[in-house]
Design an enzyme around this catalytic site. Structure first.
Site, PDB file in Angstrom:
ATOM      1  N   ARG A  44      -2.804   8.084   7.882  1.00  0.00           N
ATOM      2  CA  ARG A  44      -3.151   6.754   7.366  1.00  0.00           C
ATOM      3  C   ARG A  44      -3.238   5.706   8.469  1.00  0.00           C
ATOM      4  O   ARG A  44      -4.071   4.812   8.404  1.00  0.00           O
ATOM      5  CB  ARG A  44      -2.128   6.326   6.324  1.00  0.00           C
ATOM      6  CG  ARG A  44      -2.250   7.174   5.060  1.00  0.00           C
ATOM      7  CD  ARG A  44      -1.506   6.530   3.938  1.00  0.00           C
ATOM      8  NE  ARG A  44      -1.600   7.327   2.738  1.00  0.00           N
ATOM      9  CZ  ARG A  44      -0.967   7.033   1.608  1.00  0.00           C
ATOM     10  NH1 ARG A  44      -0.221   5.953   1.541  1.00  0.00           N
ATOM     11  NH2 ARG A  44      -1.084   7.803   0.553  1.00  0.00           N
ATOM     12  N   ASP A 156       3.690  -7.742  -5.993  1.00  0.00           N
ATOM     13  CA  ASP A 156       3.686  -6.526  -5.179  1.00  0.00           C
ATOM     14  C   ASP A 156       3.704  -6.943  -3.713  1.00  0.00           C
ATOM     15  O   ASP A 156       3.362  -8.082  -3.385  1.00  0.00           O
ATOM     16  CB  ASP A 156       2.445  -5.671  -5.484  1.00  0.00           C
ATOM     17  CG  ASP A 156       2.656  -4.207  -5.117  1.00  0.00           C
ATOM     18  OD1 ASP A 156       2.953  -3.399  -6.009  1.00  0.00           O
ATOM     19  OD2 ASP A 156       2.549  -3.877  -3.912  1.00  0.00           O
TER      20      ASP A 156
HETATM   21  C1  LIG Z   1       4.115   3.734  -7.441  1.00  0.00           C
HETATM   22  S1  LIG Z   1       3.753   2.041  -7.554  1.00  0.00           S
HETATM   23  C2  LIG Z   1       4.464   1.666  -9.143  1.00  0.00           C
HETATM   24  C3  LIG Z   1       3.526   0.895 -10.026  1.00  0.00           C
HETATM   25  C4  LIG Z   1       4.017   0.618 -11.453  1.00  0.00           C
HETATM   26  N1  LIG Z   1       5.238  -0.145 -11.446  1.00  0.00           N
HETATM   27  C5  LIG Z   1       4.177   1.895 -12.227  1.00  0.00           C
HETATM   28  O1  LIG Z   1       5.289   2.291 -12.548  1.00  0.00           O
HETATM   29  O2  LIG Z   1       3.150   2.529 -12.511  1.00  0.00           O
HETATM   30  C6  LIG Z   1       4.948   1.315  -6.420  1.00  0.00           C
HETATM   31  C7  LIG Z   1       4.568  -0.087  -5.976  1.00  0.00           C
HETATM   32  O3  LIG Z   1       5.699  -0.670  -5.326  1.00  0.00           O
HETATM   33  C8  LIG Z   1       5.229  -1.491  -4.285  1.00  0.00           C
HETATM   34  N2  LIG Z   1       6.307  -1.735  -3.303  1.00  0.00           N
HETATM   35  C9  LIG Z   1       6.887  -0.861  -2.451  1.00  0.00           C
HETATM   36  N3  LIG Z   1       7.824  -1.483  -1.703  1.00  0.00           N
HETATM   37  C10 LIG Z   1       7.838  -2.784  -2.092  1.00  0.00           C
HETATM   38  C11 LIG Z   1       8.588  -3.940  -1.686  1.00  0.00           C
HETATM   39  N4  LIG Z   1       9.504  -3.885  -0.705  1.00  0.00           N
HETATM   40  N5  LIG Z   1       8.337  -5.108  -2.317  1.00  0.00           N
HETATM   41  C12 LIG Z   1       7.409  -5.193  -3.299  1.00  0.00           C
HETATM   42  N6  LIG Z   1       6.660  -4.140  -3.716  1.00  0.00           N
HETATM   43  C13 LIG Z   1       6.876  -2.948  -3.130  1.00  0.00           C
HETATM   44  C14 LIG Z   1       4.066  -0.689  -3.702  1.00  0.00           C
HETATM   45  O4  LIG Z   1       3.170  -1.508  -2.961  1.00  0.00           O
HETATM   46  C15 LIG Z   1       3.434  -0.091  -4.966  1.00  0.00           C
HETATM   47  O5  LIG Z   1       2.374  -0.872  -5.443  1.00  0.00           O
END
Ligand SMILES: C[S@@+](CC[C@H](N)C(=O)[O-])C[C@H]1O[C@@H](n2cnc3c(N)ncnc32)[C@H](O)[C@@H]1O
Length: 285
Positions: A44, A156
């Site tokens: 990536r 996010d």
């Molecule tokens: C797998 S997705 C989950 C999406 C949704 N909540 C669901 O359950 O389908 C995880 C999300 O967490 C966000 N994320 C990861 N670390 C984070 C942080 N420190 N602060 C805010 N968002 C974060 C990522 O960018 C990603 O969009």
């Protein structure tokens, strides 16, 4: 016949490079990666290094460190986070909202016309979760509301995910768990097999960038419901614990906290009361 393009060569990622990436992810975002993510990280980030016209990861990290604007850190996290999500994921959460949470909230709103309903999707990815919430709210409260009185916030860390969320255009596969009624009420065909969320649903949601690892969140008022599902899986136990306590501070007494079904909160460290798998409540009226 046209020759197939050679696959782009992935740049070598040394132990020092990998440790730098792992420390940055942990220190700035609370995200923990094991050694098994090496191939993914190299793949990536190679694309980004080449895009910038740089020759190695070492050069890229120098560039990243020198960028005080935070823009490159944002690019870096955009590339390394997984934004996988889909509409109506973990359907029983939405069933619980319909059967238990929303009737209770409606009662509160009927009793107090100034009652401010507030819900937060923390780690909203490209918006699938919060738009499902918006649709469930719209079904429940009816179209008479324009949604601005149903305070739906979605945050996010990834600007790329937030941009896609605001656009609200999705491949059909992302909608496959939704009922036919919801699909036809709340989406418009957008060509090429894509579907766009209806404007009245988009209007209901405020999207903001927020790092959940921030020391303080910029919210004056607490929430009735917080969804933080499939986000904490990336964090270590200490970060998870401090995050759960921060969420607790931001939930109204009697309000709810939803996590992903594959996640758990150790009982000894849980300020909430357990309701059912992946659903917690803050004690209160
Ligand atoms: C797998 S997705 C989950 C999406 C949704 N909540 C669901 O359950 O389908 C995880 C999300 O967490 C966000 N994320 C990861 N670390 C984070 C942080 N420190 N602060 C805010 N968002 C974060 C990522 O960018 C990603 O969009």
């Amino acid at each position: 016949m046209e020759k197939a393009k050679p696959a782009e060569e992935v740049l070598p990622l040394s132990d020092t490079d990998y440790n730098f990436v792992a420390s940055l992810l942990y220190d700035r975002f609370g995200i923990q990666i094991g050694s098994q993510k090496r191939v993914l990280v190299a793949g990536r980030l190679t694309k980004r290094v080449r895009q910038l016209g740089l020759a190695s990861f070492a050069e890229y990290f120098t560039y990243l460190r020198a960028d005080n604007s935070g823009n490159e850190l944002s690019e870096f996290i955009n590339r390394l986070t997984t934004n996988h999500s889909f509409f109506c994921r973990e359907k029983d959460h939405y069933d619980f909202l319909r059967s238990t949470v929303l009737p209770d909230l409606k009662g509160r709103m009927d009793r107090d016309p100034r009652y401010e309903l507030r819900m937060w999707s923390a780690g909203c990815a490209a918006g699938e979760e919060v738009y499902t919430l918006a649709m469930v709210l719209r079904d429940f409260f009816g179209p008479s509301t324009d949604g601005s009185d149903l305070g739906l916030l979605a945050t996010d860390i990834s600007l790329q995910a937030l941009k896609a969320a605001k656009e609200g255009i999705y491949a059909a596969a992302k909608l496959s768990e939704l009922s036919t009624a919801m699909r036809s009420s709340y989406f418009r065909p957008a060509g090429a097999g894509l579907f766009e969320v209806a404007p009245e649903v988009k209007r209901m949601v405020l999207f903001k960038r927020l790092n959940l690892m921030a020391e303080k969140y910029p919210f004056k008022n607490p929430f009735d419901v917080i969804f933080c599902r499939n986000v904490m899986i990336y964090f270590d136990q200490a970060s998870r614990s401090s995050l759960i306590h921060s969420f607790y501070e931001h939930v109204k007494p009697g309000g709810y906290f939803f996590i992903g079904h594959s996640e758990t909160i150790p009982r000894a460290d849980c300020p909430f009361e357990y309701v059912q798998p992946a659903i917690y409540r803050k004690r209160g009226p």
